[in-house]
Motif scaffolding. Structure first.
Motif, mmCIF file in Angstrom:
data_model
loop_
_atom_site.group_PDB
_atom_site.id
_atom_site.type_symbol
_atom_site.label_atom_id
_atom_site.label_comp_id
_atom_site.label_asym_id
_atom_site.label_seq_id
_atom_site.Cartn_x
_atom_site.Cartn_y
_atom_site.Cartn_z
ATOM 1 N N VAL A 52 132.390 60.258 25.307
ATOM 2 C CA VAL A 52 131.052 60.133 25.694
ATOM 3 C C VAL A 52 130.614 58.930 24.864
ATOM 4 C CG1 VAL A 52 128.741 60.930 25.905
ATOM 5 C CG2 VAL A 52 130.698 62.449 26.233
ATOM 6 N N ALA A 53 130.334 58.714 23.771
ATOM 7 C CA ALA A 53 130.002 57.663 23.002
ATOM 8 C C ALA A 53 130.883 56.249 23.436
ATOM 9 C CB ALA A 53 130.296 57.972 21.551
ATOM 10 N N GLY A 54 131.967 56.477 23.693
ATOM 11 C CA GLY A 54 132.813 55.149 23.939
ATOM 12 C C GLY A 54 132.529 54.828 25.515
ATOM 13 N N LEU A 55 132.087 55.789 26.213
ATOM 14 C CA LEU A 55 131.614 55.264 27.552
ATOM 15 C C LEU A 55 130.529 54.476 27.571
ATOM 16 C CD1 LEU A 55 131.927 55.524 30.662
ATOM 17 C CD2 LEU A 55 130.707 57.831 30.526
ATOM 18 N N ARG A 56 129.459 55.199 26.806
ATOM 19 C CA ARG A 56 128.159 54.407 26.672
ATOM 20 C C ARG A 56 128.388 52.977 26.099
ATOM 21 N NH1 ARG A 56 124.293 57.859 23.281
ATOM 22 N NH2 ARG A 56 125.745 57.558 21.548
ATOM 23 N N ASP A 57 129.212 52.788 24.894
ATOM 24 C CA ASP A 57 129.471 51.577 24.694
ATOM 25 C C ASP A 57 129.977 50.560 25.570
ATOM 26 O OD1 ASP A 57 128.408 52.376 22.074
ATOM 27 O OD2 ASP A 57 130.261 52.686 21.216
ATOM 28 N N THR A 58 130.842 51.239 26.405
ATOM 29 C CA THR A 58 131.471 50.450 27.378
ATOM 30 C C THR A 58 130.528 49.956 28.457
ATOM 31 O OG1 THR A 58 133.609 51.541 27.236
ATOM 32 C CG2 THR A 58 133.157 50.215 29.377
ATOM 33 N N LEU A 59 129.775 50.638 28.918
ATOM 34 C CA LEU A 59 128.651 50.299 29.964
ATOM 35 C C LEU A 59 127.616 49.212 29.373
ATOM 36 C CD1 LEU A 59 127.689 53.656 31.712
ATOM 37 C CD2 LEU A 59 129.557 52.139 32.329
ATOM 38 N N LEU A 60 127.115 49.478 28.066
ATOM 39 C CA LEU A 60 126.343 48.457 27.531
ATOM 40 C C LEU A 60 127.012 47.220 27.134
ATOM 41 C CD1 LEU A 60 124.816 50.723 24.530
ATOM 42 C CD2 LEU A 60 123.894 49.956 26.593
ATOM 43 N N GLY A 61 128.205 47.136 27.230
ATOM 44 C CA GLY A 61 129.008 45.732 27.350
ATOM 45 C C GLY A 61 129.163 45.066 28.431
ATOM 46 N N TRP A 62 129.030 45.595 29.351
ATOM 47 C CA TRP A 62 128.814 45.079 30.664
ATOM 48 C C TRP A 62 128.035 43.829 30.964
ATOM 49 C CZ3 TRP A 62 128.843 49.690 34.778
ATOM 50 C CH2 TRP A 62 130.014 50.276 34.618
#
Length: 372
Positions: free
Chosen positions: A173-183
């Protein structure tokens, strides 16, 4: 568990996207005329990033409010008056629904509120729910199947994805959040006389281009003097502008760049002097060739201000960047779409509108294209 690649986007009730599921290739190109609603594909992905950022309600308000952002055409009796968006990233799927407040909700009268959120993971062919939110209640599930409630005083205007502390959220979940923030999203850089693109930037290392391009000179200086590799960048500039040279001096207090035209070998032209099209192309170079390659870059009408003769060079730029970055292009330029198809062999998805609804040619209700 997250590979970082966006595999699918599903949208219901968002502007002209009534109900559509899109498979997203490593290079995805959506081409259509003005007014077909193709920009809403760009906005739907941006919607997901703001959910991770935690300012989704504010972002929706700036887009005109929930009433403006919702599908305004005919609906069936059972359909909820909500915006529902899902995005699949690697093995994870994030789903969010936004609607109007009820009279008893702790929110302002027309404030967009989060009604539901869910994060699911696919493990060995099985689907497991990692996070589920209904109203203010959030349930977290670990990989061992054990569930716990998170009581973090979550307001109805706040996304659980943005609020969950790292020690509570599952690693995925934390990794998904970081991924979306990097878009990264880029939509028509300003090129007027007061544009930040026309001014030098602070001389600090810049690994990614700002959304408004204000640090473009610093991005170029970082490539030239920190990474010491501008081969692709300068080659693209020469290809696009008939042998022009991009000059990037070593910065002192400020970073700047210049163009040296073949017709004027003894004169350097500053950022402030460049044409709109030249500046737009250079900004796209900064967006796509920065020191740190984003996992996803979404471009909305990158051909703006560019002469049609620049479309092959722009297609080359996008193709080069796609070696390390997933890229989604929304364009009305048939020339750019044709150049990308020739350069990358990616299929071009044609966008049209019927009775106010945005449709993608050949796309069926299951989210696949006929014949593929």
């Amino acid at each position: 568990m997250i590979a970082g690649r966006v595999g699918q986007l599903s949208v219901k009730g968002f502007r002209s996207l009534r109900n559509v599921t899109l498979p997203l290739d490593h290079i995805a190109v959506y081409q259509g005329g003005n007014g077909t609603g193709k920009t809403n594909i760009y906005r739907a992905l941006e919607f997901c990033r703001h959910a991770a950022l935690g300012d989704l309600s504010l972002w929706l308000a700036k887009q005109g409010g929930l009433a403006s952002c919702r599908w305004s055409g005919p609906t069936r009796t059972h359909e909820k008056a909500r915006i529902a968006i899902s995005v699949t990233v690697g093995d994870l799927r994030y789903h969010i629904e936004v609607g109007h407040p009820t009279p008893t909700t702790a929110a302002f009268l027309n404030e967009p509120l989060i009604k539901e959120e869910k994060i699911e993971a696919r493990y060995s062919g099985r689907v497991k729910t990692l996070m589920k939110r209904r109203g203010p209640s959030v349930t977290i599930s670990g990989l061992n199947g054990r569930e716990q409630q998170w009581d973090g005083l979550l307001l109805p205007s706040e996304t659980a994805l943005s609020r969950l502390p790292a020690e509570v959220a599952a690693t995925d979940v934390a990794g998904l959040r970081d991924t979306l923030l990097g878009w990264r999203f880029f939509h028509r850089f300003r090129v007027d006389t007061d544009s930040p693109l026309r001014r030098p930037a602070a001389a600090v290392t810049a690994t990614k281009l700002d959304a408004d391009g204000a640090n473009l000179a610093a991005v170029f200086a970082t490539l030239e003097h920190i990474r010491q590799d501008t081969t692709d960048l300068k080659s693209l500039v020469r290809e696009a502008f008939d042998g022009a040279e991009l000059i990037i001096p070593h910065p002192e207090e400020q970073a700047a760049f210049f163009i040296q035209w073949p017709d004027f070998p003894n004169r350097l032209f500053s950022q402030a002097e460049l044409s709109d099209g030249t500046l737009q192309f250079l900004a796209l170079c900064g967006a796509l060739l920065s020191y740190h390659a984003p996992r996803l870059v979404v471009l909305n009408e990158p051909e703006a201000s560019l002469h049609p003769d620049l479309m092959p060079a722009l297609a080359t730029l996008i193709a080069n960047a796609a070696e390390t970055t997933q890229i989604i292009v929304v364009t009305h330029s048939a020339e750019l779409a044709g150049s990308l198809e020739q350069r990358t062999a990616c299929p071009i998805r044609n966008v049209e509108k019927q009775n106010g609804e945005t449709l993608i040619s050949g796309l069926n209700s299951l989210g696949t294209f006929r014949g593929e």
